[in-house]
Design a protein around this motif. Structure first.
Motif, PDB file in Angstrom:
ATOM      1  N   ARG A 134       0.825  -1.213   0.000  1.00  0.00           N
ATOM      2  CA  ARG A 134       0.000   0.000   0.000  1.00  0.00           C
ATOM      3  C   ARG A 134       0.859   1.262   0.000  1.00  0.00           C
ATOM      4  N   PHE A 135       1.952   1.235   0.744  1.00  0.00           N
ATOM      5  CA  PHE A 135       2.885   2.364   0.747  1.00  0.00           C
ATOM      6  C   PHE A 135       3.435   2.588  -0.662  1.00  0.00           C
ATOM      7  N   LEU A 136       3.833   1.506  -1.322  1.00  0.00           N
ATOM      8  CA  LEU A 136       4.357   1.618  -2.683  1.00  0.00           C
ATOM      9  C   LEU A 136       3.288   2.106  -3.659  1.00  0.00           C
ATOM     10  N   LEU A 137       2.054   1.663  -3.474  1.00  0.00           N
ATOM     11  CA  LEU A 137       0.970   2.147  -4.331  1.00  0.00           C
ATOM     12  C   LEU A 137       0.793   3.657  -4.209  1.00  0.00           C
ATOM     13  N   VAL A 138       0.826   4.149  -2.980  1.00  0.00           N
ATOM     14  CA  VAL A 138       0.698   5.598  -2.777  1.00  0.00           C
ATOM     15  C   VAL A 138       1.855   6.319  -3.466  1.00  0.00           C
ATOM     16  N   LEU A 139       3.079   5.812  -3.279  1.00  0.00           N
ATOM     17  CA  LEU A 139       4.240   6.415  -3.950  1.00  0.00           C
ATOM     18  C   LEU A 139       4.076   6.375  -5.466  1.00  0.00           C
ATOM     19  N   ASP A 140       3.602   5.250  -5.978  1.00  0.00           N
ATOM     20  CA  ASP A 140       3.411   5.113  -7.428  1.00  0.00           C
ATOM     21  C   ASP A 140       2.411   6.132  -7.955  1.00  0.00           C
ATOM     22  N   VAL A 141       1.281   6.270  -7.287  1.00  0.00           N
ATOM     23  CA  VAL A 141       0.255   7.201  -7.751  1.00  0.00           C
ATOM     24  C   VAL A 141       0.762   8.642  -7.681  1.00  0.00           C
ATOM     25  N   VAL A 142       1.399   8.996  -6.574  1.00  0.00           N
ATOM     26  CA  VAL A 142       1.937  10.359  -6.437  1.00  0.00           C
ATOM     27  C   VAL A 142       2.988  10.619  -7.515  1.00  0.00           C
ATOM     28  N   SER A 143       3.887   9.657  -7.704  1.00  0.00           N
ATOM     29  CA  SER A 143       4.934   9.856  -8.718  1.00  0.00           C
ATOM     30  C   SER A 143       4.337   9.919 -10.120  1.00  0.00           C
ATOM     31  N   LEU A 144       3.284   9.161 -10.370  1.00  0.00           N
ATOM     32  CA  LEU A 144       2.615   9.232 -11.675  1.00  0.00           C
ATOM     33  C   LEU A 144       1.979  10.595 -11.916  1.00  0.00           C
ATOM     34  N   LEU A 145       1.349  11.141 -10.892  1.00  0.00           N
ATOM     35  CA  LEU A 145       0.748  12.469 -11.035  1.00  0.00           C
ATOM     36  C   LEU A 145       1.814  13.530 -11.300  1.00  0.00           C
ATOM     37  N   ILE A 146       2.933  13.417 -10.609  1.00  0.00           N
ATOM     38  CA  ILE A 146       4.050  14.349 -10.843  1.00  0.00           C
ATOM     39  C   ILE A 146       4.629  14.136 -12.244  1.00  0.00           C
ATOM     40  N   LEU A 147       4.826  12.869 -12.598  1.00  0.00           N
ATOM     41  CA  LEU A 147       5.378  12.536 -13.912  1.00  0.00           C
ATOM     42  C   LEU A 147       4.481  13.060 -15.032  1.00  0.00           C
ATOM     43  N   LYS A 148       3.184  12.931 -14.858  1.00  0.00           N
ATOM     44  CA  LYS A 148       2.245  13.418 -15.876  1.00  0.00           C
ATOM     45  C   LYS A 148       2.379  14.928 -16.075  1.00  0.00           C
ATOM     46  N   ARG A 149       2.605  15.644 -14.990  1.00  0.00           N
ATOM     47  CA  ARG A 149       2.765  17.099 -15.099  1.00  0.00           C
ATOM     48  C   ARG A 149       4.082  17.468 -15.771  1.00  0.00           C
ATOM     49  N   ILE A 150       5.100  16.645 -15.569  1.00  0.00           N
ATOM     50  CA  ILE A 150       6.431  16.958 -16.108  1.00  0.00           C
ATOM     51  C   ILE A 150       6.561  16.520 -17.565  1.00  0.00           C
ATOM     52  N   VAL A 151       6.222  15.282 -17.862  1.00  0.00           N
ATOM     53  CA  VAL A 151       6.455  14.755 -19.203  1.00  0.00           C
ATOM     54  C   VAL A 151       5.201  14.494 -20.015  1.00  0.00           C
ATOM     55  N   ASN A 152       4.160  13.953 -19.401  1.00  0.00           N
ATOM     56  CA  ASN A 152       2.921  13.633 -20.091  1.00  0.00           C
ATOM     57  C   ASN A 152       3.196  12.912 -21.412  1.00  0.00           C
ATOM     58  N   SER A 153       3.900  11.815 -21.327  1.00  0.00           N
ATOM     59  CA  SER A 153       4.272  11.073 -22.527  1.00  0.00           C
ATOM     60  C   SER A 153       3.948   9.597 -22.359  1.00  0.00           C
ATOM     61  N   CYS A 154       4.475   8.802 -23.251  1.00  0.00           N
ATOM     62  CA  CYS A 154       4.271   7.354 -23.229  1.00  0.00           C
ATOM     63  C   CYS A 154       4.858   6.736 -21.960  1.00  0.00           C
TER      64      CYS A 154
END
Length: 191
Positions: free
Chosen positions: A147-167
């Motif tokens: 669950r901790f890793l899931l939270v990290l994954d979702v947060v990092s995905l949201l940040i990643l989407k703002r930075i790169v928004n790519s494949c």
């Protein structure tokens, strides 16, 4: 071959008296796991480099391997099969993510898939074989870790989407979906 490498690593520790003889089997198994992970990851990175999708290969590894360990799920019957299936899983996830990325208006579907995968992993992790049952406290630790890793994954995905928004974002989502699928098939009677 993997067994031989693991035994040599363990024998080196025994030779330097870093471990005791009665611990040998545990260390051999641990080295098998470590070398299996190193060889699979290395192969995925090499394939990514050769075929020009290194960022996607690294993304797959970053989002697939850490959550896969505590979440559990379907496992191959041998290290060779694990190597092959992990590499095929990486190539498949990357191909699917590239396909989804090229589809017009696929963003909502991808975020919907992420939501389903996260909810499934959150509720069902860790899955454990009846043959290899674990103690209740170990299961609770793995659940918290997943669950901790899931939270990290979702947060990092949201940040990643703002930075790169790519494949790369799509590859991360598809990798998490792959973990959920492996958990689902394990629960359906696979092992």
């Amino acid at each position: 071959m993997l067994r031989l490498i693991a035994e040599e690593c363990t024998n080196l520790l025994l030779k330097h008296e870093a471990i005791q003889e009665k611990q040998k089997a545990i260390y051999v198994y641990g080295f098998e796991l470590i070398w299996s992970l190193i060889l699979s990851s290395g192969s995925i990175i090499i394939l990514g480099t050769v075929f020009g999708y290194l960022p996607l290969a690294v993304t797959f590894l970053f989002y697939f391997i850490p959550i896969r360990i505590p979440a559990g799920g379907f496992h191959a019957g041998s290290y060779r099969d694990c190597f092959l299936s992990t590499n095929l899983m990486a190539v498949g996830c990357i191909a699917v993510s590239k396909w989804l990325y090229r589809l017009p208006d696929s963003g909502y579907a991808v975020w919907g898939l992420l939501f389903l995968a996260v909810v499934y992993i959150w509720l069902k992790a860790p899955v454990v074989s009846e043959k290899h049952s674990r103690k209740t406290d170990q299961l609770a630790r793995n659940r918290k870790y997943a669950r901790f890793l899931l939270v990290l994954d979702v947060v990092s995905l949201l940040i990643l989407k703002r930075i790169v928004n790519s494949c790369v974002v799509y590859t991360a989502v598809v990798a998490l979906c792959a973990v959920a699928i492996l958990m689902f098939f394990f629960r359906r009677g696979g092992e």
